[in-house]
Motif scaffolding. Structure first.
Motif, PDB file in Angstrom:
ATOM      1  N   LYS A 129      26.565  64.127  49.407  1.00 11.35           N
ATOM      2  CA  LYS A 129      26.512  65.482  49.911  1.00 11.35           C
ATOM      3  C   LYS A 129      25.846  65.531  51.281  1.00 11.35           C
ATOM      4  O   LYS A 129      25.160  64.581  51.678  1.00 11.35           O
ATOM      5  N   SER A 130      26.046  66.664  51.960  1.00  9.18           N
ATOM      6  CA  SER A 130      25.331  66.918  53.209  1.00  9.18           C
ATOM      7  C   SER A 130      23.868  67.223  52.891  1.00  9.18           C
ATOM      8  O   SER A 130      23.483  67.399  51.722  1.00  9.18           O
ATOM      9  N   TRP A 131      23.044  67.290  53.955  1.00 12.29           N
ATOM     10  CA  TRP A 131      21.611  67.563  53.736  1.00 12.29           C
ATOM     11  C   TRP A 131      21.423  68.906  53.072  1.00 12.29           C
ATOM     12  O   TRP A 131      20.643  69.031  52.120  1.00 12.29           O
ATOM     13  N   GLU A 132      22.164  69.945  53.511  1.00 15.09           N
ATOM     14  CA  GLU A 132      22.014  71.287  52.948  1.00 15.09           C
ATOM     15  C   GLU A 132      22.517  71.329  51.511  1.00 15.09           C
ATOM     16  O   GLU A 132      21.878  71.939  50.629  1.00 15.09           O
ATOM     17  N   ASP A 133      23.662  70.704  51.236  1.00 17.25           N
ATOM     18  CA  ASP A 133      24.179  70.698  49.860  1.00 17.25           C
ATOM     19  C   ASP A 133      23.246  69.922  48.930  1.00 17.25           C
ATOM     20  O   ASP A 133      23.079  70.298  47.755  1.00 17.25           O
ATOM     21  N   SER A 134      22.681  68.836  49.438  1.00 17.35           N
ATOM     22  CA  SER A 134      21.734  68.064  48.617  1.00 17.35           C
ATOM     23  C   SER A 134      20.527  68.915  48.264  1.00 17.35           C
ATOM     24  O   SER A 134      20.042  68.901  47.125  1.00 17.35           O
ATOM     25  N   ARG A 135      20.081  69.685  49.210  1.00 15.37           N
ATOM     26  CA  ARG A 135      18.934  70.535  48.932  1.00 15.37           C
ATOM     27  C   ARG A 135      19.284  71.601  47.905  1.00 15.37           C
ATOM     28  O   ARG A 135      18.472  71.898  47.006  1.00 15.37           O
ATOM     29  N   GLN A 136      20.470  72.201  48.029  1.00 15.18           N
ATOM     30  CA  GLN A 136      20.883  73.207  47.051  1.00 15.18           C
ATOM     31  C   GLN A 136      20.980  72.621  45.650  1.00 15.18           C
ATOM     32  O   GLN A 136      20.613  73.271  44.659  1.00 15.18           O
ATOM     33  N   TYR A 137      21.435  71.370  45.560  1.00 17.55           N
ATOM     34  CA  TYR A 137      21.493  70.705  44.248  1.00 17.55           C
ATOM     35  C   TYR A 137      20.077  70.615  43.655  1.00 17.55           C
ATOM     36  O   TYR A 137      19.890  70.832  42.449  1.00 17.55           O
ATOM     37  N   CYS A 138      19.137  70.298  44.491  1.00 13.13           N
ATOM     38  CA  CYS A 138      17.757  70.155  43.999  1.00 13.13           C
ATOM     39  C   CYS A 138      17.189  71.509  43.599  1.00 13.13           C
ATOM     40  O   CYS A 138      16.553  71.643  42.537  1.00 13.13           O
ATOM     41  N   THR A 139      17.376  72.524  44.441  1.00 17.06           N
ATOM     42  CA  THR A 139      16.767  73.823  44.147  1.00 17.06           C
ATOM     43  C   THR A 139      17.323  74.449  42.884  1.00 17.06           C
ATOM     44  O   THR A 139      16.620  75.209  42.195  1.00 17.06           O
ATOM     45  N   LYS A 140      18.578  74.172  42.550  1.00 22.51           N
ATOM     46  CA  LYS A 140      19.133  74.683  41.304  1.00 22.51           C
ATOM     47  C   LYS A 140      18.440  74.080  40.094  1.00 22.51           C
ATOM     48  O   LYS A 140      18.512  74.637  38.981  1.00 22.51           O
ATOM     49  N   ARG A 141      17.747  72.984  40.264  1.00 30.43           N
ATOM     50  CA  ARG A 141      17.043  72.289  39.188  1.00 30.43           C
ATOM     51  C   ARG A 141      15.517  72.361  39.386  1.00 30.43           C
ATOM     52  O   ARG A 141      14.790  71.454  39.022  1.00 30.43           O
ATOM     53  N   GLN A 142      15.057  73.456  39.958  1.00 34.58           N
ATOM     54  CA  GLN A 142      13.624  73.707  40.159  1.00 34.58           C
ATOM     55  C   GLN A 142      12.928  72.551  40.912  1.00 34.58           C
ATOM     56  O   GLN A 142      11.868  72.085  40.541  1.00 34.58           O
ATOM     57  N   SER A 143      13.560  72.078  41.993  1.00 34.51           N
ATOM     58  CA  SER A 143      12.995  70.982  42.785  1.00 34.51           C
ATOM     59  C   SER A 143      13.439  71.152  44.232  1.00 34.51           C
ATOM     60  O   SER A 143      14.072  72.155  44.588  1.00 34.51           O
ATOM     61  N   ASP A 184      25.196  67.310  58.619  1.00 36.03           N
ATOM     62  CA  ASP A 184      26.426  67.439  57.841  1.00 36.03           C
ATOM     63  C   ASP A 184      26.957  66.097  57.366  1.00 36.03           C
ATOM     64  O   ASP A 184      28.033  66.038  56.745  1.00 36.03           O
ATOM     65  N   GLU A 185      26.261  64.994  57.653  1.00 36.75           N
ATOM     66  CA  GLU A 185      26.674  63.699  57.106  1.00 36.75           C
ATOM     67  C   GLU A 185      26.532  63.733  55.589  1.00 36.75           C
ATOM     68  O   GLU A 185      25.668  64.433  55.041  1.00 36.75           O
ATOM     69  N   ARG A 186      27.365  62.937  54.926  1.00 38.61           N
ATOM     70  CA  ARG A 186      27.332  62.890  53.474  1.00 38.61           C
ATOM     71  C   ARG A 186      26.567  61.638  53.025  1.00 38.61           C
ATOM     72  O   ARG A 186      26.973  60.521  53.322  1.00 38.61           O
ATOM     73  N   ASN A 187      25.482  61.839  52.313  1.00 33.88           N
ATOM     74  CA  ASN A 187      24.629  60.731  51.846  1.00 33.88           C
ATOM     75  C   ASN A 187      24.100  61.045  50.448  1.00 33.88           C
ATOM     76  O   ASN A 187      24.273  62.164  49.928  1.00 33.88           O
ATOM     77  N   ARG A 188      23.442  60.079  49.884  1.00 32.52           N
ATOM     78  CA  ARG A 188      22.761  60.303  48.617  1.00 32.52           C
ATOM     79  C   ARG A 188      21.437  61.014  48.900  1.00 32.52           C
ATOM     80  O   ARG A 188      21.023  61.159  50.050  1.00 32.52           O
ATOM     81  N   TRP A 189      20.725  61.415  47.885  1.00 32.42           N
ATOM     82  CA  TRP A 189      19.489  62.196  48.072  1.00 32.42           C
ATOM     83  C   TRP A 189      18.508  61.925  46.931  1.00 32.42           C
ATOM     84  O   TRP A 189      18.854  61.377  45.895  1.00 32.42           O
ATOM     85  N   ILE A 190      17.305  62.362  47.147  1.00 38.15           N
ATOM     86  CA  ILE A 190      16.232  62.269  46.123  1.00 38.15           C
ATOM     87  C   ILE A 190      15.585  63.640  46.013  1.00 38.15           C
ATOM     88  O   ILE A 190      15.115  64.197  47.010  1.00 38.15           O
ATOM     89  N   CYS A 191      15.581  64.167  44.794  1.00 36.15           N
ATOM     90  CA  CYS A 191      14.915  65.429  44.519  1.00 36.15           C
ATOM     91  C   CYS A 191      13.508  65.169  43.971  1.00 36.15           C
ATOM     92  O   CYS A 191      13.266  64.168  43.281  1.00 36.15           O
ATOM     93  N   GLU A 192      12.591  66.107  44.248  1.00 35.43           N
ATOM     94  CA  GLU A 192      11.216  66.020  43.712  1.00 35.43           C
ATOM     95  C   GLU A 192      10.850  67.365  43.121  1.00 35.43           C
ATOM     96  O   GLU A 192      10.990  68.412  43.767  1.00 35.43           O
ATOM     97  N   ARG A 193      10.396  67.320  41.877  1.00 36.52           N
ATOM     98  CA  ARG A 193       9.946  68.540  41.204  1.00 36.52           C
ATOM     99  C   ARG A 193       8.417  68.562  41.199  1.00 36.52           C
ATOM    100  O   ARG A 193       7.779  67.632  40.682  1.00 36.52           O
ATOM    101  N   VAL A 194       7.874  69.598  41.789  1.00 37.69           N
ATOM    102  CA  VAL A 194       6.406  69.724  41.834  1.00 37.69           C
ATOM    103  C   VAL A 194       5.938  70.334  40.535  1.00 37.69           C
ATOM    104  O   VAL A 194       6.370  71.451  40.170  1.00 37.69           O
ATOM    105  N   LEU A 195       5.067  69.620  39.829  1.00 39.50           N
ATOM    106  CA  LEU A 195       4.573  70.072  38.542  1.00 39.50           C
ATOM    107  C   LEU A 195       3.128  70.528  38.677  1.00 39.50           C
ATOM    108  O   LEU A 195       2.337  69.976  39.452  1.00 39.50           O
ATOM    109  N   CYS A 196       2.769  71.516  37.906  1.00 44.38           N
ATOM    110  CA  CYS A 196       1.402  72.022  37.915  1.00 44.38           C
ATOM    111  C   CYS A 196       0.496  71.121  37.068  1.00 44.38           C
ATOM    112  O   CYS A 196       0.963  70.495  36.120  1.00 44.38           O
TER     113      CYS A 196
END
Length: 312
Positions: free
Chosen positions: A202-216, A300-312
């Motif tokens: 995915k692009s950088w923006e799409d990768s971020r949207q994937y993460c935010t949909k999963r609380q990250s 807009d380049e398509r790459n893999r990504w890493i999501c991080e979920r901040v836990l309390c």
């Protein structure tokens, strides 16, 4: 007449015990006898008046001779006495001088003794004060040791409670992290996009949207531990989107966490990066290849990504 002659013996002469002394006494005695014999020999031939005068003259001569010898003896005795007196006076003067020296030395010794007694008293007082201070310090040391033991006991209890709380927190975080394929490792809850198929990139923006949909959100690297984690899970020769961008202002790289933490040291840019090669390289990937590190890329380049979920 003869009684008067014998009545005046020379008693001032000293008696000698040597041979020469005895000879001198015998000679004097012979002369005296000869005078007496002469007096007796001529006495019968003189008239009474003449005989009386002759005896008086001879007696006077004998007395004069004895008187001179007596004066000499007195003079000698006086000289000897004077010498003895002088010697005695010298001895007395020497004794007086010696007594004065000894008395001065005694006074000096008394002064030294007084000073030593004063020093001894001061040292004794200092010793007593030091002993008191030592006892006071020992008491304070014992109190501090007791307080230290109490604090150590409290610290051990707090450490045990902290460890238990950390374990419980990690267990709770792990439970919160596991849904949606997230992994809990080293206190970080993260998700790594699958390497295949390429259509999943995915692009950088799409990768971020994937993460935010999963609380990250895209991962923020703010420690060496997180950088090591990214290097470990990224895989070889692959780009991974990071939560770092300068889209708001060119050259002002900013992380995506809530505090908008600006990029500070340490940084892990690859050599020559960022270079803004296309003038639109506003997003950052981690490349785990030959020159691994951070690279600025077009968003807009398509790459893999890493999501991080901040836990309390």
């Amino acid at each position: 007449m003869s009684e008067d002659v014998y009545a005046v013996p020379d008693l001032t002469k000293k008696v000698g015990y040597g041979r020469r002394k005895r000879e001198q006494e015998m000679e004097e005695r012979g002369e005296r006898e000869e005078r007496i014999v002469d007096i007796y020999a001529t006495a019968d031939n003189l008239d009474p008046v003449t005989q009386q005068d002759a005896v008086q003259e001879n007696t006077a001569q004998v007395q004069c001779g004895g008187s001179d010898q007596s004066k000499k003896n007195r003079s000698r005795a006086a000289a000897v006495c004077l010498m003895l007196l002088c010697l005695l006076l010298a001895v007395i003067i020497g004794l007086v001088i010696k007594y004065s020296e000894l008395n001065t030395e005694k006074n000096n010794l008394v002064k030294d003794l007084v000073q030593m007694q004063s020093k001894y008293s001061n040292l004794t007082e200092q010793k007593n004060q030091s002993s008191f201070d030592l006892l006071l310090l020992q008491s304070r040391f014992n109190n501090l040791t007791e307080q230290k033991e109490q604090l150590q006991s409290r610290f051990d209890l707090l450490q045990s409670n902290y460890n238990n709380a950390t374990t419980e927190r990690d267990q709770r975080r792990k439970m919160l992290c596991e849904p949606h394929g997230f992994t809990f490792d080293g206190g970080v809850c993260y998700y790594v996009s699958p390497p295949e198929p390429e259509t999943e990139r995915k692009s950088w923006e799409d990768s971020r949207q994937y993460c935010t949909k999963r609380q990250s959100d895209l991962i923020v690297i703010n420690s060496r531990a997180k950088q090591d984690l990214v290097e470990r899970v990224a895989g070889k020769n692959r780009n991974m989107w990071l939560g770092l961008t300068d889209r708001e202002r060119e050259g002002a790289w900013t992380w995506l966490d809530e505090t908008k933490t600006p990029l500070t040291t340490p940084t892990y840019w690859a050599p020559g990066q960022p270079d803004n090669n296309t003038s639109q390289d506003d997003c950052v990937v981690f490349w785990n290849g030959g020159k691994k590190g951070w690279y600025d890329k077009k968003c807009d380049e398509r790459n893999r990504w890493i999501c991080e979920r901040v836990l309390c």
